[in-house]
Enzyme design. Structure first.
Site, PDB file in Angstrom:
ATOM      1  N   ASP A   1       0.852  -1.189   0.000  1.00  0.00           N
ATOM      2  CA  ASP A   1       0.000   0.000   0.000  1.00  0.00           C
ATOM      3  C   ASP A   1       0.888   1.240   0.000  1.00  0.00           C
ATOM      4  O   ASP A   1       1.857   1.318   0.762  1.00  0.00           O
ATOM      5  CB  ASP A   1      -0.915   0.018   1.231  1.00  0.00           C
ATOM      6  CG  ASP A   1      -1.895   1.175   1.144  1.00  0.00           C
ATOM      7  OD1 ASP A   1      -2.690   1.187   0.184  1.00  0.00           O
ATOM      8  OD2 ASP A   1      -1.844   2.077   2.001  1.00  0.00           O
TER       9      ASP A   1
ATOM     10  N   GLY B   1     -16.422 -45.192 -31.584  1.00  0.00           N
ATOM     11  CA  GLY B   1     -16.781 -46.468 -30.963  1.00  0.00           C
ATOM     12  C   GLY B   1     -17.211 -46.273 -29.523  1.00  0.00           C
ATOM     13  O   GLY B   1     -17.114 -45.168 -28.982  1.00  0.00           O
ATOM     14  N   ASP B   2     -17.691 -47.360 -28.937  1.00  0.00           N
ATOM     15  CA  ASP B   2     -18.162 -47.325 -27.552  1.00  0.00           C
ATOM     16  C   ASP B   2     -17.167 -48.127 -26.724  1.00  0.00           C
ATOM     17  O   ASP B   2     -16.959 -49.323 -26.991  1.00  0.00           O
ATOM     18  CB  ASP B   2     -19.572 -47.961 -27.512  1.00  0.00           C
ATOM     19  CG  ASP B   2     -20.179 -47.920 -26.133  1.00  0.00           C
ATOM     20  OD1 ASP B   2     -19.428 -48.070 -25.143  1.00  0.00           O
ATOM     21  OD2 ASP B   2     -21.411 -47.745 -26.035  1.00  0.00           O
ATOM     22  N   PHE B   3     -16.555 -47.496 -25.734  1.00  0.00           N
ATOM     23  CA  PHE B   3     -15.504 -48.217 -25.007  1.00  0.00           C
ATOM     24  C   PHE B   3     -16.037 -49.339 -24.119  1.00  0.00           C
ATOM     25  O   PHE B   3     -15.266 -50.135 -23.593  1.00  0.00           O
ATOM     26  CB  PHE B   3     -14.533 -47.280 -24.270  1.00  0.00           C
ATOM     27  CG  PHE B   3     -15.108 -46.249 -23.328  1.00  0.00           C
ATOM     28  CD1 PHE B   3     -15.962 -46.576 -22.304  1.00  0.00           C
ATOM     29  CD2 PHE B   3     -14.702 -44.914 -23.454  1.00  0.00           C
ATOM     30  CE1 PHE B   3     -16.432 -45.613 -21.428  1.00  0.00           C
ATOM     31  CE2 PHE B   3     -15.180 -43.934 -22.585  1.00  0.00           C
ATOM     32  CZ  PHE B   3     -16.049 -44.284 -21.562  1.00  0.00           C
TER      33      PHE B   3
ATOM     34  N   ARG C   1     -10.239 -37.831 -17.457  1.00  0.00           N
ATOM     35  CA  ARG C   1     -11.589 -37.476 -16.982  1.00  0.00           C
ATOM     36  C   ARG C   1     -12.627 -38.504 -17.430  1.00  0.00           C
ATOM     37  O   ARG C   1     -13.727 -38.169 -17.807  1.00  0.00           O
ATOM     38  CB  ARG C   1     -11.991 -36.085 -17.491  1.00  0.00           C
ATOM     39  CG  ARG C   1     -11.209 -34.990 -16.836  1.00  0.00           C
ATOM     40  CD  ARG C   1     -11.808 -33.656 -17.133  1.00  0.00           C
ATOM     41  NE  ARG C   1     -11.557 -33.219 -18.484  1.00  0.00           N
ATOM     42  CZ  ARG C   1     -12.164 -32.212 -19.063  1.00  0.00           C
ATOM     43  NH1 ARG C   1     -13.098 -31.562 -18.413  1.00  0.00           N
ATOM     44  NH2 ARG C   1     -11.851 -31.841 -20.289  1.00  0.00           N
TER      45      ARG C   1
HETATM   46  C1  LIG Z   1     -15.649 -35.961 -19.338  1.00  0.00           C
HETATM   47  S1  LIG Z   1     -15.370 -36.193 -21.025  1.00  0.00           S
HETATM   48  C2  LIG Z   1     -13.621 -36.206 -21.097  1.00  0.00           C
HETATM   49  C3  LIG Z   1     -13.070 -35.810 -22.410  1.00  0.00           C
HETATM   50  C4  LIG Z   1     -11.565 -35.841 -22.547  1.00  0.00           C
HETATM   51  N1  LIG Z   1     -11.006 -37.122 -22.239  1.00  0.00           N
HETATM   52  C5  LIG Z   1     -10.932 -34.765 -21.715  1.00  0.00           C
HETATM   53  O1  LIG Z   1     -10.277 -35.029 -20.697  1.00  0.00           O
HETATM   54  O2  LIG Z   1     -11.074 -33.611 -22.115  1.00  0.00           O
HETATM   55  C6  LIG Z   1     -15.821 -37.864 -21.239  1.00  0.00           C
HETATM   56  C7  LIG Z   1     -15.689 -38.321 -22.660  1.00  0.00           C
HETATM   57  O3  LIG Z   1     -15.965 -39.713 -22.692  1.00  0.00           O
HETATM   58  C8  LIG Z   1     -16.767 -39.976 -23.828  1.00  0.00           C
HETATM   59  N2  LIG Z   1     -17.525 -41.193 -23.599  1.00  0.00           N
HETATM   60  C9  LIG Z   1     -18.512 -41.387 -22.702  1.00  0.00           C
HETATM   61  N3  LIG Z   1     -18.978 -42.633 -22.804  1.00  0.00           N
HETATM   62  C10 LIG Z   1     -18.266 -43.236 -23.766  1.00  0.00           C
HETATM   63  C11 LIG Z   1     -18.291 -44.541 -24.325  1.00  0.00           C
HETATM   64  N4  LIG Z   1     -19.130 -45.451 -23.871  1.00  0.00           N
HETATM   65  N5  LIG Z   1     -17.429 -44.822 -25.298  1.00  0.00           N
HETATM   66  C12 LIG Z   1     -16.579 -43.890 -25.780  1.00  0.00           C
HETATM   67  N6  LIG Z   1     -16.498 -42.642 -25.283  1.00  0.00           N
HETATM   68  C13 LIG Z   1     -17.346 -42.325 -24.297  1.00  0.00           C
HETATM   69  C14 LIG Z   1     -17.631 -38.747 -23.929  1.00  0.00           C
HETATM   70  O4  LIG Z   1     -18.171 -38.620 -25.225  1.00  0.00           O
HETATM   71  C15 LIG Z   1     -16.665 -37.650 -23.582  1.00  0.00           C
HETATM   72  O5  LIG Z   1     -16.003 -37.180 -24.711  1.00  0.00           O
END
Ligand SMILES: C[S@@+](CC[C@H](N)C(=O)[O-])C[C@H]1O[C@@H](n2cnc3c(N)ncnc32)[C@H](O)[C@@H]1O
Length: 629
Positions: free
Chosen positions: A88, A502-504, A519
């Site tokens: 200050d 794809g779907d993980f 995340r």
């Molecule tokens: C919270 S975001 C995180 C994005 C990124 N990894 C980041 O850190 O910026 C979660 C991501 O997981 C993807 N996601 C959710 N369920 C999923 C699935 N069953 N298969 C593939 N991706 C999936 C979502 O579309 C999203 O892009």
């Protein structure tokens, strides 16, 4: 005095300047100090009559400014600084203390009062060591720049005006409402200054030389290490740990300021006898007042102010053109003048401009606007139903948006293109801000191919390829996300990043020798996490890496609050500590190698897939260097 080593002692520490003054910012930036600016909300309204000497007032105000920020940051900014610096500056003349003028007229009166007169400028500085405790309070070093002997005056002299009296017009031209005394010596006000006795930078607003000497005393002298000094002061203080505001103890009978830790005339810095004013009683830091609770009470207003300013594009307008009037800003953001004025005042009180232009302008590279708008449009409505969320233990998506969600991504975030874009923008902005720190958290040079599982827009993947020239990354995410990827492509094309939809949980994962889960895990229950980890474990050969990036809770699950607050609106996921993530992953044959707290939005942990045929201890040792076998 060797300055650099002192400054280097602060590297890695969260240093905060509790002042919005561009002069102080410039002085500290120029010496290479890395710090954040969090302007203090402390109102400069201490009763001046309580201080025997004017400089006591400056020191006390500096202290209160720094303390206010030190107390606010863990709540408002969700992090505890290591050091907070408050300062200050006051100008004194004819026994009067002049601070910043309230308006032009006031500035004019101040400057005319100074005209032709010798006057003094004092900058009080306080260094709050937040992790050094004295009793329940942070440790504080307060000081004033060394006064020239024999009088404690750092003087700046305006030209005598008997022959060249400063005209009304020139004063109006020169005056500066933003500076103590109504003039800035480094700007137009410098035209009036004949000479300065003492430290020029003290007059500008920050006594750098003395500040460095103070740091040296705090950090370099073995006898004066913070903990050692604390003991000494505890046992031998004359004033006790608390000096009431009206008797800052460092004033001698004749008003000299040597007790404020000033140097002696030979330039040596004596051991400070009483420079620590530990605020142990209510009078000093008003411990009885519930500052934190009051801050929390206002927290939602502050968040919504930030969201609204961002949504209306206030920071974009302000960064586009300088010197706009409130009316012009109101016109550009299509809002009322009164409302705009209130918003601007509130926003300015909350945010410093340097950070606003980096993080709050839509098209800045590190813009957090995407995430802020997501908070405004999605998280805020969910939080308005927090009570129900707590009572029912469920996500409130249906209550807030009138839609049932079996799967938050498919039924919630991706149900409409504009909502999906908003979600992707949010993920993108956080990944841009945090990606570099995550990507460089470990030596990944032995990995050649990576798969960013749930990698969304690819923002994180691009940070990984930027940081690791030998690495290519495939982004794996749900089809509705991958189809929008072109909206987020960086200007410079990078062929090492590719995308697969794809779907993980259902589809085969692309082959890679490093998997990134950024995340992802916090969104899912332990059962779902096991399902995903079991797939990853099958996809990994021994030596494969798995990088988990999340906010890691501490072992007591009590910090950081950012993670715990986020959990309040979660669906089936949960926040976990690093140890909890380790437990989950080791069950699938992944050995933790390193954990890195990045001091950014996300932390990171590297695991390596074990070879079931090799002794475990040997594996941990070899995986320290992350050898892909
Ligand atoms: C919270 S975001 C995180 C994005 C990124 N990894 C980041 O850190 O910026 C979660 C991501 O997981 C993807 N996601 C959710 N369920 C999923 C699935 N069953 N298969 C593939 N991706 C999936 C979502 O579309 C999203 O892009």
């Amino acid at each position: 005095m060797v300055l650099n080593p002192v400054i280097s002692k602060l590297s890695g520490k969260l240093v905060v300047l509790a002042s919005a003054s561009p002069r102080r910012l410039e002085i500290l930036t120029n010496i290479g100090l890395r710090f954040e600016v969090v302007p203090s909300w402390f109102k400069e309204t201490l009763d001046k009559t309580l201080f025997k000497m004017p400089y006591e007032y400056a020191v006390e105000t500096a202290k209160q400014k720094a303390l206010e920020v030190a107390q606010r940051m863990p709540f408002k900014h969700l992090k505890t600084p290591d050091i907070v610096i408050g300062a200050d500056t006051v100008v004194t003349v004819d026994g009067l203390i002049l601070e910043k003028p309230v308006d032009k007229q006031d500035a004019y009166h101040m400057l005319s009062r100074l005209s032709g007169k010798e006057h003094s400028v004092y900058t009080g500085v306080a260094i709050v060591l937040c992790h050094e405790r004295q009793g329940k309070s942070s440790k504080i070093h307060c000081f004033l720049a060394p006064p020239p002997t024999p009088h404690p005056r750092v003087g700046v002299f305006l030209q005598k005006v008997n022959t060249c009296r400063i005209s009304y017009r020139s004063l109006y031209f020169i005056l500066d409402r933003d500076k103590a005394g109504g003039y800035g010596i480094q700007a137009l006000g410098g035209m009036l200054v004949e000479y300065v006795k003492g430290d020029f930078l003290n007059v500008v607003g920050f006594p750098l030389n003395h500040f460095c000497k103070q740091l040296e005393m705090i950090y370099n002298s073995p006898l004066e290490s913070p903990s050692h000094k604390m003991k000494r002061e505890d046992s031998g203080g004359t004033d006790g740990p608390c000096s009431p505001v009206n008797s800052l103890s460092k004033v001698t009978e004749n008003g000299e300021v040597s007790n404020f830790n000033s140097s002696d005339s030979a330039g040596q810095t004596p051991v400070p006898e009483q420079n620590v004013v530990g605020p142990e009683c209510a009078k000093c830091n008003n411990e009885g007042f519930p500052h934190k609770i009051v801050d929390l009470l206002d927290g939602f207003k502050a968040s919504k102010t930030l969201f609204t300013a961002c949504k209306l594009g206030v920071f974009d307008v302000l960064s586009d053109s300088e010197g706009l009037t409130v009316e012009e800003v109101a016109d550009k953001i299509k809002a009322s003048v009164l409302g705009t004025e209130r918003l601007l005042e509130a926003a300015v009180s909350l945010e410093n401009t340097e950070q606003a232009s980096r993080f709050l302008v839509l098209d800045s590279p590190l813009s957090l606007c995407g995430y802020i708008l997501h908070c405004n449009d999605l998280v805020w409505p969910l939080f308005t139903h927090l009570e129900s969320a707590v009572r029912e233990g469920t996500n409130q998506y249906e209550r807030a948006f009138g839609k049932k969600t079996e799967n938050l991504f498919q039924d919630g975030y991706f149900r409409k293109d504009d909502i999906k874009m908003r979600f992707m923008n949010a993920m993108h902005s956080v990944a841009k801000v945090t990606g570099k720190d995550v990507a460089t958290a470990f030596d990944l040079s032995s990995f050649k191919t990576a798969c960013d599982v749930g990698g969304c827009t690819g923002a994180m993947a691009y940070e990984f390829t930027k940081a690791h020239p030998g690495l290519s990354v495939v982004v794996f995410d749900l089809p509705p996300v991958i189809e929008m990827r072109s909206h987020f492509q960086p200007k410079e094309q990078d062929d090492r990043v590719s995308f697969i939809a794809g779907d993980f949980f259902k589809d085969e994962l692309p082959k890679a020798d490093l998997y990134i889960l950024s995340r992802i895990l916090h969104d899912w229950s332990d059962d779902k996490v096991h399902e995903l980890l079991s797939k990853l474990s099958k996809a990994c050969t021994p030596g494969c890496g798995l990088l988990v990036s999340e906010i890691f809770l501490d072992e007591e699950r009590s910090r950081p609050s950012r993670a715990l607050l986020q959990a309040l609106s979660m669906t089936e996921g949960r926040q976990r500590s690093a140890a909890e993530y380790s437990d989950l992953l080791t069950k699938h044959g992944f050995t933790p190698v390193h954990t890195q707290c990045t001091d950014n939005l996300l932390d990171a942990m590297l695991f390596v897939k074990e070879d079931p045929n090799v002794d475990k201890t040997l594996q941990i040792l070899s995986s320290e260097s992350v050898v892909v076998t």
